[in-house]
Design an enzyme around this catalytic site. Structure first.
Site, PDB file in Angstrom:
ATOM      1  N   LYS A  63      40.376  29.480  32.074  1.00 54.68           N
ATOM      2  CA  LYS A  63      39.281  29.936  31.214  1.00 54.68           C
ATOM      3  C   LYS A  63      38.996  31.434  31.417  1.00 54.68           C
ATOM      4  O   LYS A  63      38.913  32.196  30.455  1.00 54.68           O
ATOM      5  CB  LYS A  63      37.999  29.120  31.482  1.00 54.68           C
ATOM      6  CG  LYS A  63      38.168  27.627  31.225  1.00 54.68           C
ATOM      7  CD  LYS A  63      36.881  26.851  31.472  1.00 54.68           C
ATOM      8  CE  LYS A  63      36.373  26.894  32.907  1.00 54.68           C
ATOM      9  NZ  LYS A  63      37.282  26.285  33.909  1.00 54.68           N
ATOM     10  N   ARG A  84      28.322  22.692  31.044  1.00 57.39           N
ATOM     11  CA  ARG A  84      29.118  21.903  31.974  1.00 57.39           C
ATOM     12  C   ARG A  84      28.595  20.488  32.091  1.00 57.39           C
ATOM     13  O   ARG A  84      29.162  19.687  32.846  1.00 57.39           O
ATOM     14  CB  ARG A  84      29.025  22.561  33.344  1.00 57.39           C
ATOM     15  CG  ARG A  84      30.363  23.073  33.875  1.00 57.39           C
ATOM     16  CD  ARG A  84      30.046  23.703  35.208  1.00 57.39           C
ATOM     17  NE  ARG A  84      31.168  23.989  36.025  1.00 57.39           N
ATOM     18  CZ  ARG A  84      31.765  25.189  36.086  1.00 57.39           C
ATOM     19  NH1 ARG A  84      31.390  26.155  35.287  1.00 57.39           N
ATOM     20  NH2 ARG A  84      32.738  25.380  36.931  1.00 57.39           N
ATOM     21  N   ARG A 103      44.290  31.501  43.809  1.00 58.66           N
ATOM     22  CA  ARG A 103      43.536  32.445  42.973  1.00 58.66           C
ATOM     23  C   ARG A 103      42.912  33.562  43.814  1.00 58.66           C
ATOM     24  O   ARG A 103      42.419  33.328  44.910  1.00 58.66           O
ATOM     25  CB  ARG A 103      42.424  31.713  42.212  1.00 58.66           C
ATOM     26  CG  ARG A 103      41.488  32.690  41.460  1.00 58.66           C
ATOM     27  CD  ARG A 103      40.687  32.000  40.395  1.00 58.66           C
ATOM     28  NE  ARG A 103      39.757  31.019  40.932  1.00 58.66           N
ATOM     29  CZ  ARG A 103      39.006  30.227  40.160  1.00 58.66           C
ATOM     30  NH1 ARG A 103      39.108  30.296  38.837  1.00 58.66           N
ATOM     31  NH2 ARG A 103      38.189  29.348  40.718  1.00 58.66           N
ATOM     32  N   ARG A 162      37.714  33.635  46.601  1.00 63.10           N
ATOM     33  CA  ARG A 162      36.407  32.996  46.510  1.00 63.10           C
ATOM     34  C   ARG A 162      36.244  31.958  47.613  1.00 63.10           C
ATOM     35  O   ARG A 162      37.183  31.230  47.926  1.00 63.10           O
ATOM     36  CB  ARG A 162      36.263  32.315  45.144  1.00 63.10           C
ATOM     37  CG  ARG A 162      35.822  33.267  44.058  1.00 63.10           C
ATOM     38  CD  ARG A 162      35.890  32.660  42.676  1.00 63.10           C
ATOM     39  NE  ARG A 162      35.346  31.303  42.573  1.00 63.10           N
ATOM     40  CZ  ARG A 162      35.273  30.632  41.432  1.00 63.10           C
ATOM     41  NH1 ARG A 162      35.707  31.192  40.297  1.00 63.10           N
ATOM     42  NH2 ARG A 162      34.784  29.424  41.393  1.00 63.10           N
ATOM     43  N   ARG A 200      35.153  19.954  43.495  1.00 65.05           N
ATOM     44  CA  ARG A 200      34.884  20.518  42.167  1.00 65.05           C
ATOM     45  C   ARG A 200      35.618  19.763  41.073  1.00 65.05           C
ATOM     46  O   ARG A 200      35.104  19.617  39.960  1.00 65.05           O
ATOM     47  CB  ARG A 200      35.255  22.008  42.155  1.00 65.05           C
ATOM     48  CG  ARG A 200      34.228  22.855  42.930  1.00 65.05           C
ATOM     49  CD  ARG A 200      34.792  24.181  43.361  1.00 65.05           C
ATOM     50  NE  ARG A 200      35.242  24.971  42.250  1.00 65.05           N
ATOM     51  CZ  ARG A 200      36.205  25.889  42.337  1.00 65.05           C
ATOM     52  NH1 ARG A 200      36.793  26.129  43.489  1.00 65.05           N
ATOM     53  NH2 ARG A 200      36.543  26.562  41.272  1.00 65.05           N
TER      54      ARG A 200
HETATM   55  P1  ADP Z   1      39.254  28.972  35.368  1.00 66.94           P
HETATM   56  O1  ADP Z   1      38.401  30.130  34.918  1.00 66.94           O
HETATM   57  O2  ADP Z   1      39.467  27.961  34.282  1.00 66.94           O
HETATM   58  O3  ADP Z   1      38.754  28.361  36.633  1.00 66.94           O
HETATM   59  P2  ADP Z   1      41.263  31.037  35.975  1.00 66.94           P
HETATM   60  O4  ADP Z   1      41.431  31.777  34.708  1.00 66.94           O
HETATM   61  O5  ADP Z   1      40.452  31.661  37.042  1.00 66.94           O
HETATM   62  O6  ADP Z   1      40.715  29.535  35.672  1.00 66.94           O
HETATM   63  O7  ADP Z   1      42.722  30.696  36.519  1.00 66.94           O
HETATM   64  C1  ADP Z   1      42.930  30.003  37.750  1.00 66.94           C
HETATM   65  C2  ADP Z   1      44.187  30.536  38.429  1.00 66.94           C
HETATM   66  O8  ADP Z   1      45.340  30.171  37.661  1.00 66.94           O
HETATM   67  C3  ADP Z   1      44.227  32.071  38.542  1.00 66.94           C
HETATM   68  O9  ADP Z   1      44.813  32.407  39.770  1.00 66.94           O
HETATM   69  C4  ADP Z   1      45.089  32.500  37.349  1.00 66.94           C
HETATM   70  O10 ADP Z   1      45.790  33.726  37.617  1.00 66.94           O
HETATM   71  C5  ADP Z   1      46.051  31.334  37.202  1.00 66.94           C
HETATM   72  N1  ADP Z   1      46.427  31.064  35.803  1.00 66.94           N
HETATM   73  C6  ADP Z   1      45.629  31.118  34.710  1.00 66.94           C
HETATM   74  N2  ADP Z   1      46.300  30.771  33.595  1.00 66.94           N
HETATM   75  C7  ADP Z   1      47.578  30.503  33.988  1.00 66.94           C
HETATM   76  C8  ADP Z   1      48.763  30.075  33.287  1.00 66.94           C
HETATM   77  N3  ADP Z   1      48.765  29.858  31.963  1.00 66.94           N
HETATM   78  N4  ADP Z   1      49.884  29.885  34.025  1.00 66.94           N
HETATM   79  C9  ADP Z   1      49.894  30.083  35.366  1.00 66.94           C
HETATM   80  N5  ADP Z   1      48.808  30.481  36.081  1.00 66.94           N
HETATM   81  C10 ADP Z   1      47.650  30.679  35.406  1.00 66.94           C
HETATM   82  P1  ADP Z   2      35.618  27.376  37.985  1.00 71.85           P
HETATM   83  O1  ADP Z   2      35.892  27.736  36.573  1.00 71.85           O
HETATM   84  O2  ADP Z   2      36.724  27.718  38.911  1.00 71.85           O
HETATM   85  O3  ADP Z   2      35.134  25.990  38.146  1.00 71.85           O
HETATM   86  P2  ADP Z   2      33.081  28.848  37.926  1.00 71.85           P
HETATM   87  O4  ADP Z   2      33.112  30.265  38.326  1.00 71.85           O
HETATM   88  O5  ADP Z   2      32.939  28.531  36.482  1.00 71.85           O
HETATM   89  O6  ADP Z   2      34.382  28.206  38.551  1.00 71.85           O
HETATM   90  O7  ADP Z   2      31.920  28.099  38.694  1.00 71.85           O
HETATM   91  C1  ADP Z   2      31.747  28.224  40.107  1.00 71.85           C
HETATM   92  C2  ADP Z   2      30.516  27.446  40.551  1.00 71.85           C
HETATM   93  O8  ADP Z   2      29.336  28.000  39.925  1.00 71.85           O
HETATM   94  C3  ADP Z   2      30.495  25.971  40.183  1.00 71.85           C
HETATM   95  O9  ADP Z   2      31.174  25.165  41.132  1.00 71.85           O
HETATM   96  C4  ADP Z   2      28.979  25.694  40.169  1.00 71.85           C
HETATM   97  O10 ADP Z   2      28.472  25.564  41.493  1.00 71.85           O
HETATM   98  C5  ADP Z   2      28.416  26.971  39.580  1.00 71.85           C
HETATM   99  N1  ADP Z   2      28.302  26.921  38.110  1.00 71.85           N
HETATM  100  C6  ADP Z   2      28.932  27.745  37.215  1.00 71.85           C
HETATM  101  N2  ADP Z   2      28.590  27.424  35.952  1.00 71.85           N
HETATM  102  C7  ADP Z   2      27.729  26.376  36.042  1.00 71.85           C
HETATM  103  C8  ADP Z   2      27.029  25.583  35.083  1.00 71.85           C
HETATM  104  N3  ADP Z   2      27.164  25.788  33.755  1.00 71.85           N
HETATM  105  N4  ADP Z   2      26.238  24.584  35.547  1.00 71.85           N
HETATM  106  C9  ADP Z   2      26.086  24.355  36.862  1.00 71.85           C
HETATM  107  N5  ADP Z   2      26.724  25.056  37.813  1.00 71.85           N
HETATM  108  C10 ADP Z   2      27.537  26.060  37.418  1.00 71.85           C
END
Ligand code: ADP
Ligand code: ADP
Ligand code: ZN
Length: 216
Positions: A14, A89, A128, A161, A172
């Site tokens: 995302k 979420r 990541r 992180r 998660r």
């Molecule tokens: P999210 O915001 O959904 O948690 P991220 O965009 O932070 O996901 O991506 C999670 C990890 O996967 C990062 O280290 C990113 O560089 C990697 N990643 C994202 N998209 C791809 C893809 N299409 N193929 C391989 N690795 C990816």
């Molecule tokens: P990822 O895409 O890898 O799950 P985020 O950066 O979106 O990570 O979220 C990290 C943390 O921030 C979540 O595990 C939660 O604790 C909190 N968080 C983020 N967005 C929300 C939301 N919409 N509602 C509740 N908690 C949230």
């Protein structure tokens, strides 16, 4: 006008797609996770409250998140569109969102649902790395920065992180399945869901998304 939501499990890509989409469409990126991490870094009251939830991989209570997003969406830069990443979420968050968009005559254009198998997500999340300054997303193996430890975009420090450890990732992913996955059906029934294969390359996922948005 594009009012977009990014949906998908942690690690689906995302944040990565958000970086590309906001550059193309010139809309603000509203990541609730980034908002919480910035508050924690600054040591604000919100940061102190949110930290224990993030550390444990649990969701921050709906009342807190909803208030923040409502305020953010009321700012002028969101009038011409926005990209929500990590919100809503839960079903109550989605209902709250429509309760403040609908009366203002605003609506969601599309929900971009990125699908990735769970076995792949753990490797993505534990590898990541992110920029402490601008939140740009990297990966130890698949998306390395040009100069080790330094953000390509802003020169900021790249770190891991605290919640990207195997143990917290497991929690998660459980939280995602229990509380967030029901949103797929919710938005599908509203005719808003666009689903993408998030296991394709970053460029290919982006291409699929922009093609689908342009057909809307
Ligand atoms: P999210 O915001 O959904 O948690 P991220 O965009 O932070 O996901 O991506 C999670 C990890 O996967 C990062 O280290 C990113 O560089 C990697 N990643 C994202 N998209 C791809 C893809 N299409 N193929 C391989 N690795 C990816
Ligand atoms: P990822 O895409 O890898 O799950 P985020 O950066 O979106 O990570 O979220 C990290 C943390 O921030 C979540 O595990 C939660 O604790 C909190 N968080 C983020 N967005 C929300 C939301 N919409 N509602 C509740 N908690 C949230
Ligand atoms: Zn940066």
């Amino acid at each position: 006008m594009l009012n977009l939501i990014l949906l998908g499990p942690p690690g689906a890509g995302k944040g990565t797609q958000a970086e590309l989409l906001i550059e193309k469409y010139k809309i603000p990126h509203i990541s609730t996770g980034d908002i919480f991490r910035a508050a924690i870094k600054e040591g604000t009251k919100l940061g102190q409250e949110a930290k224990r939830y993030l550390d444990e991989g649990k969701l921050v209570p709906d009342e807190i998140v909803v208030g923040i997003v409502k305020e953010r969406l009321s700012l002028d830069d969101c009038k011409a569109g926005f990209l929500l990443d990590g919100f809503p979420r839960t079903i109550p968050q989605a209902e709250a969102l429509s309760s403040f968009l609908d009366p203002a005559g605003r609506s969601i254009t599309a929900v971009i649902n990125i699908e990735v198998n769970f076995d792949i997500l753990t490797a993505r999340l534990t590898g990541r790395r992110v920029c402490r300054n601008c939140a740009a997303v990297y990966h130890l193996v698949t998306k390395k920065e040009k100069v080790a430890g330094v953000c390509d975009h802003c020169g900021g420090e790249i770190y891991q992180r605290a919640d990207d450890t195997e143990e917290t990732v497991k929690k998660r992913l459980e939280v995602y399945q229990a509380q967030t996955e029901p949103l797929i059906k919710y938005y599908s029934e509203k005719g808003l869901l666009l689903t993408f294969d998030g296991e394709a390359s970053i460029a290919s996922v982006f291409e699929q998304i922009t093609t689908a948005l342009e057909a809307k």
